[in-house]
Enzyme design. Structure first.
Site, mmCIF file in Angstrom:
data_model
loop_
_atom_site.group_PDB
_atom_site.id
_atom_site.type_symbol
_atom_site.label_atom_id
_atom_site.label_comp_id
_atom_site.label_asym_id
_atom_site.label_seq_id
_atom_site.Cartn_x
_atom_site.Cartn_y
_atom_site.Cartn_z
ATOM 1 N N GLY A 72 -2.334 -7.318 -10.082
ATOM 2 C CA GLY A 72 -2.582 -5.948 -11.027
ATOM 3 C C GLY A 72 -2.811 -6.127 -12.151
ATOM 4 O O GLY A 72 -2.656 -6.975 -13.060
ATOM 5 N N CYS A 81 0.507 -1.537 -0.194
ATOM 6 C CA CYS A 81 -0.274 0.462 0.134
ATOM 7 C C CYS A 81 1.107 1.075 -0.450
ATOM 8 O O CYS A 81 1.792 1.280 0.770
ATOM 9 C CB CYS A 81 -0.916 -0.422 1.455
ATOM 10 S SG CYS A 81 -1.963 1.032 1.592
#
Length: 335
Positions: free
Chosen positions: A215, A103
């Site tokens: 992703g 993150c």
């Protein structure tokens, strides 16, 4: 290929999982996803170790047993605190504890955890070792391929080498770099280029490790193609925004026979809403996760409108879902 033994925590099947997403993958979202797929591994939103140690852990990480298998993602960078938080998670019944090393938000950076830990593999190794010593369930890592000016190959391979030496054997790799300055968290999910090939190279270099790809995966076909040769794929925004993509996961990924209909899922989730409203959960906290259920179908806009507007009306309840479904059915019949 048959499923591994789901009664053995060390044998969790990670071929398809749904990513931890802040403000999205709460327990109500996970319940909806579990109705659609019985086999995917689900993850919580990131829970900060300090919040679990000093706050109301029951409020933060309680879940319904029907969500299993489900993993708890933790944020933190102090080995002893992460170990305490991991024990709390294990005691709640989570099947895996995952450390967030991906993150890029400012809040996470200020706490010295998340993607900035890509620069501190020795610290991550210490954290993993402390967590593994504290719990019996698997401890895993979700990371990026690097941050800022780092060379992705050097950063990722060096990071994995160091952390694996401490005992980690499961890595979920978001195949983008994170830019800690200059890009927002939202931009960090889309702007840095994807490098799926690098993640496959990592698997070839370390076949002894479990390597999953994360992703930019938008469809199940893409997951099957890009995940070839890897141990699993993890889907984030697509699973949330278009949850019906999960409908064929059990059959295509796991060889199962669970293939529900959309109306069946909506009806079951309406029952869940009725149950949780009886416990005081606000209607909107649950209907918001359904907004993409009919994405691309006739009537989807009216379906979303009803589920967005009507939960705010006094006395609204599960019948809102029934009205939203009726709007979809009427548009489909007219199409």
């Amino acid at each position: 290929m048959p499923l591994t033994d789901q009664d053995n925590p060390a044998a969790l099947d990670r071929r398809f999982s749904i990513a931890p997403m802040m403000d999205w993958t709460d327990r109500h979202c996970r319940y909806l996803h579990r109705l659609i797929t019985k086999r995917a591994l689900l993850y919580t939103e990131m829970a900060v170790d300090q919040a679990l140690i000093h706050g109301d852990a029951t409020h933060l990480i309680s879940f319904d047993p029907d969500e299993q298998p489900v993993a708890l993602q933790l944020g933190g960078s102090t080995p002893a605190d992460l170990a305490r938080a991991a024990r709390i998670g294990e005691n709640f019944g989570y099947r895996e504890i995952n450390l967030n090393v991906g993150c890029p938000s400012d809040r996470v950076q200020s706490g010295r955890f998340g993607a900035c830990l890509m620069r501190e593999p020795d610290l991550v190794a210490d954290c993993i070792k402390a967590m593994q010593d504290a719990v019996s369930v698997p401890v895993t890592v979700k990371c990026r391929i690097g941050v800022d000016e780092q060379d992705p190959r050097e950063a990722l391979f060096g990071f994995v080498e160091t952390v694996a030496a401490a005992g980690a054997d499961v890595f979920i790799v978001h195949a983008r770099k994170a830019w800690l300055k200059g890009l927002s968290p939202k931009e960090n999910r889309t702007v840095p280029p994807l490098d799926y090939g690098l993640v496959r190279d990592l698997k070839r270099e370390r076949p002894d490790l479990s390597i999953s790809l994360n992703g930019g995966l938008a469809t199940l076909d893409q997951c099957m193609d890009e995940g070839a040769g890897l141990d699993g794929v993890m889907v984030g925004r697509a699973a949330y925004q278009t949850p019906w993509m999960l409908r064929d996961v059990d059959a295509r990924v796991f060889g199962g026979d669970h293939a529900p209909e959309r109306t069946e899922i909506a009806a079951l989730y309406a029952d869940y809403i009725d149950w949780r409203m009886g416990e005081g959960v606000p209607l909107r906290a649950m209907t918001r996760h359904m907004l993409g259920l009919y994405h691309g179908e006739p009537g989807a806009r009216e379906f979303r409108r009803i589920l967005t507007v009507e939960p705010g009306r006094p006395g609204a309840g599960p019948e809102v879902v029934t009205r939203a479904l009726a709007a979809v059915d009427s548009r489909a019949a007219a199409a």
